[in-house]
Design an enzyme around this catalytic site. Sequence first.
Site, mmCIF file in Angstrom:
data_model
loop_
_atom_site.group_PDB
_atom_site.id
_atom_site.type_symbol
_atom_site.label_atom_id
_atom_site.label_comp_id
_atom_site.label_asym_id
_atom_site.label_seq_id
_atom_site.Cartn_x
_atom_site.Cartn_y
_atom_site.Cartn_z
ATOM 1 N N SER A 99 -0.207 -2.435 -16.448
ATOM 2 C CA SER A 99 -1.124 -1.718 -17.348
ATOM 3 C C SER A 99 -0.679 -2.177 -18.862
ATOM 4 O O SER A 99 0.452 -2.751 -18.965
ATOM 5 C CB SER A 99 -1.112 -0.288 -17.369
ATOM 6 N N THR A 105 10.722 -0.293 -6.294
ATOM 7 C CA THR A 105 11.528 0.887 -7.166
ATOM 8 C C THR A 105 10.443 1.933 -7.122
ATOM 9 O O THR A 105 9.969 2.492 -8.520
ATOM 10 C CB THR A 105 11.946 0.265 -8.439
ATOM 11 N N ASN A 120 9.400 5.924 -7.198
ATOM 12 C CA ASN A 120 9.619 7.123 -7.345
ATOM 13 C C ASN A 120 9.389 7.892 -6.026
ATOM 14 O O ASN A 120 8.748 7.565 -5.067
ATOM 15 C CB ASN A 120 9.015 8.278 -8.671
ATOM 16 N N PHE A 139 7.273 10.567 -5.096
ATOM 17 C CA PHE A 139 5.908 10.538 -4.719
ATOM 18 C C PHE A 139 5.228 9.508 -3.992
ATOM 19 O O PHE A 139 4.477 9.382 -2.880
ATOM 20 C CB PHE A 139 5.162 11.130 -5.884
ATOM 21 N N GLU A 140 5.702 8.501 -4.784
ATOM 22 C CA GLU A 140 5.077 7.088 -4.335
ATOM 23 C C GLU A 140 5.658 6.592 -3.038
ATOM 24 O O GLU A 140 4.965 5.933 -2.005
ATOM 25 C CB GLU A 140 5.392 5.986 -5.482
ATOM 26 N N THR A 184 9.191 5.512 -18.465
ATOM 27 C CA THR A 184 10.642 5.307 -18.039
ATOM 28 C C THR A 184 10.574 4.463 -16.526
ATOM 29 O O THR A 184 11.491 3.503 -16.490
ATOM 30 C CB THR A 184 11.291 6.726 -17.962
ATOM 31 N N GLY A 185 9.507 4.751 -15.711
ATOM 32 C CA GLY A 185 9.574 3.872 -14.663
ATOM 33 C C GLY A 185 9.288 2.552 -14.898
ATOM 34 O O GLY A 185 10.005 1.758 -14.208
ATOM 35 N N ASP A 186 8.366 2.199 -15.639
ATOM 36 C CA ASP A 186 8.259 0.691 -15.985
ATOM 37 C C ASP A 186 9.377 0.050 -16.546
ATOM 38 O O ASP A 186 9.657 -0.966 -16.375
ATOM 39 C CB ASP A 186 6.927 0.617 -16.740
#
Length: 323
Positions: free
Chosen positions: A9, A143, A145, A147-148, A244-246
Amino acid sequence: MARVLSIQSHVVHGYVGNKAATFPLQVLGFEVDAINSVQFSNHTGYSQVKGTKQTAEELWDLFSGLEHNDLLSYTHILTGYVGSAEFLSTVVRIVRKLKEPAHQLALPHHYNNKVNPDIVTQSSETMANSTSQQLIPLADIVTPNQFELEMILECDIKSEAMAFEALQRCLALGIKHAVLTSFHGDTRERITLLGCAHPQRSKEQAEAAQGSTADGDGGDGDVTSELTRYRLTVPRFDFYFTGTGDLLSALILARTWEAPADPMTAVAKAAASLQGVCQHTYEYCRHVEAPTARHKELRLIQSKHQDHIESPDLNLLRECEKL
């Protein structure tokens, strides 16, 4: 030089997706070509979001232009936010194209597991199956989290043992290194990262193996005899960050390229950089009365001046151990 094709994104203001990934990768010496899966005014934590989503046809059109002009010399591909099943299928098509012998990637695919929550709600089974069956087996590093990971593998993770079991299921699909970036443990005081990886050769070992193979020697044979499992923890801020994840995924990509034979150290450096950026952002917001989403954007550029990206402080980690 390492070159990354990053499909994620994009926001005009702030740091998520490609905006969070591109700058740190460039700071660490990577050339980055970015394709934006969406182009929004800002991230969804604001009261209003304007912008457009790219279609699968538009994605393939951009990629075709790169191919026509012989611009596919990528060493890495980083994928993030996926807005539809059709877009996901086109990403799969691109990754497969780049894995062809004529375009062999050094580290073919780092998958950042970002999907549209609306799609998860409406047709989670379809997206989970598409992701696990099509894209995950093409990845070298994932990578997610918690939930994913639960969505993709269609499982519930209730303990650390169950988390490692899920990560090993990822490896069984052909992945080299799976990182659970936020395990919901029994405390709110820290964030736990768990990793599971097949042993990998260092750059020097890989070059030596290629030389011995050229001389007629088969090399060192099986290099996947034992898995590396590790746990990292960092203090949790009483604060909500976006992007933060990106950022973490981009940093893991960079640090893994730097030290492919030491996945735990690669993730430790990436996590320490992220913790430094978050700490810098948190301290900034502490001095703002009633901080808004605008104030809470990651202080990414400012963190460069604090050396959090190039020289992470491993002392920011609370725990770092192989299991």
